[in-house]
Design an enzyme around this catalytic site. Structure first.
Site, PDB file in Angstrom:
ATOM      1  N   ASP A   1       1.450 -16.528  11.935  1.00  0.00           N
ATOM      2  CA  ASP A   1       1.873 -15.176  11.597  1.00  0.00           C
ATOM      3  C   ASP A   1       2.778 -15.245  10.361  1.00  0.00           C
ATOM      4  OD1 ASP A   1       2.100 -12.429  13.382  1.00  0.00           O
ATOM      5  OD2 ASP A   1       3.779 -12.709  11.991  1.00  0.00           O
ATOM      6  N   LEU A   2       2.763 -14.170   9.573  1.00  0.00           N
ATOM      7  CA  LEU A   2       3.601 -14.138   8.370  1.00  0.00           C
ATOM      8  C   LEU A   2       5.087 -14.119   8.686  1.00  0.00           C
ATOM      9  CD1 LEU A   2       1.970 -11.615   5.865  1.00  0.00           C
ATOM     10  CD2 LEU A   2       2.406 -14.052   5.479  1.00  0.00           C
TER      11      LEU A   2
ATOM     12  N   SER B   1      -1.921  -1.683  -3.466  1.00  0.00           N
ATOM     13  CA  SER B   1      -3.059  -0.786  -3.271  1.00  0.00           C
ATOM     14  C   SER B   1      -2.794   0.526  -3.994  1.00  0.00           C
ATOM     15  CB  SER B   1      -3.248  -0.518  -1.771  1.00  0.00           C
ATOM     16  OG  SER B   1      -4.150   0.557  -1.577  1.00  0.00           O
TER      17      SER B   1
ATOM     18  N   TYR C   1       0.823   2.555   5.598  1.00  0.00           N
ATOM     19  CA  TYR C   1       0.212   1.436   4.860  1.00  0.00           C
ATOM     20  C   TYR C   1       0.572   1.511   3.366  1.00  0.00           C
ATOM     21  CZ  TYR C   1      -3.592  -0.833   2.289  1.00  0.00           C
ATOM     22  OH  TYR C   1      -4.318  -1.576   1.384  1.00  0.00           O
TER      23      TYR C   1
HETATM   24  C1  15L Z   1      -7.413   0.064   0.651  1.00  0.00           C
HETATM   25  O1  15L Z   1      -6.291  -0.138   0.232  1.00  0.00           O
HETATM   26  C2  15L Z   1      -7.947  -0.635   1.834  1.00  0.00           C
HETATM   27  O2  15L Z   1      -7.334  -1.880   2.040  1.00  0.00           O
HETATM   28  C3  15L Z   1      -9.433  -0.800   1.761  1.00  0.00           C
HETATM   29  O3  15L Z   1      -9.896  -1.251   3.003  1.00  0.00           O
HETATM   30  C4  15L Z   1     -10.158   0.476   1.350  1.00  0.00           C
HETATM   31  O4  15L Z   1     -10.112   1.368   2.406  1.00  0.00           O
HETATM   32  C5  15L Z   1      -9.561   1.049   0.066  1.00  0.00           C
HETATM   33  O5  15L Z   1      -8.161   1.070   0.096  1.00  0.00           O
HETATM   34  C6  15L Z   1     -10.052   2.462  -0.254  1.00  0.00           C
HETATM   35  O6  15L Z   1      -9.250   3.353  -0.526  1.00  0.00           O
HETATM   36  O7  15L Z   1     -11.256   2.664  -0.271  1.00  0.00           O
END
Ligand code: 15L
Length: 269
Positions: free
Chosen positions: A49-50, A109, A138
């Site tokens: 685990d991290l 992301s 997230y």
């Molecule tokens: C993300 O950040 C996710 O990790 C990936 O699984 C996709 O869902 C992507 O974004 C998305 O927005 O399509």
């Protein structure tokens, strides 16, 4: 910074981790693999685990860089995001700092800016300086990761490239993905650029292929030496025929984060 050879790959059993395990060795990297789940066909992989600081210390020892892909990759209850993405990323940075690892490439992301409206035709692409507008816990954890990375650069001189990854699949799987698709081969090109560019300090870049319909500015990624070769456009006619043109009245299509913006915030995980 000399070209990193031994790279710790966290999240090695995950979707992007699995793609990068097969693509990055072509660039000359020796990958040390780390995941909370066993990594198929990799008996030497570290399964931990991290938040396991002992395992992390062992994992970062002697590596030239870390490609940090581990963590929950979609929305989940806050407690899970807190442990995996927030505490886990902090533990990794601490272990890297202690071990003197000079650089981390962090899988951020576009969900860090998911409430940003997508540009209308003719409008400029979304700049990397757009303010954080996370669309989920997230996305919030990715904002934290980017700020953590900046802090470790300012305070400790540990460099990071935070890559706001779009949608990394072998093929784009929706009309929306036509704008944010990162082909696996371009993903490897981008991570290689992020691992090797000189003097990155803390840099945030968007990560997509050279999609005709792209929404964001790839200037920062190109400045690292990234030269994308793929474009989602050949998939457009089929996806548009199946799914129709985007409806600007639908927030899931008007805002960058797509369904992350509109779905119930807690999905089964
Ligand atoms: C993300 O950040 C996710 O990790 C990936 O699984 C996709 O869902 C992507 O974004 C998305 O927005 O399509």
């Amino acid at each position: 910074m000399p070209a990193p050879r031994t790279v710790l790959l966290t999240g090695a059993a995950g979707r992007i981790g699995t793609l990068m395990r097969s693509l990055l060795p072509e660039y000359g990297y020796a990958l040390r693999l780390f995941d909370v789940r066993p990594v198929e066909d990799a008996p030497d992989a570290i399964t931990a685990d991290l938040t396991d600081t002992v395992a992390l210390r062992e994992a970062v020892r002697g590596v030239d860089a870390v490609l940090h892909l581990a963590g929950i990759s979609r929305e989940a209850p806050f407690e899970k995001i807190l442990k995996s993405n927030i505490e886990g990323t902090y533990r990794l940075y601490e272990a890297a700092r202690e071990a003197g690892v000079p650089r981390i490439v962090f899988a951020s992301s576009h969900h860090a800016v998911g409430y940003t409206p997508v540009p209308c035709p003719g409008e400029p692409p979304i700049p990397v300086e757009a303010p954080h507008r996370p669309d989920t816990f997230y996305g919030l954890s990715k904002c934290f990761g980017e700020d953590l990375a900046r802090f470790y650069w300012d305070k400790h001189g540990l460099e990071t490239v935070s890559v706001r990854i779009g949608s990394c699949f072998p093929e784009p799987n929706s009309v929306r993905a036509l704008s944010i698709w990162l082909s696996p081969a371009d993903g490897a090109r981008l991570f290689h650029a992020a691992l090797t560019a000189e003097g990155v300090g803390h840099t945030v870049v968007y990560g997509s292929s050279a999609n005709t319909r792209r929404w964001w500015d790839l200037g920062g990624a190109r400045a690292l030496g990234y030269e994308p070769r793929d474009d989602s456009e050949p998939y457009a006619a089929k996806l548009l025929a199946e799914q129709g043109e985007p409806d600007p009245a639908d927030p899931a299509q008007r805002l960058l984060g797509g369904r992350f913006v509109t779905d119930p915030p807690i999905w089964p995980y």
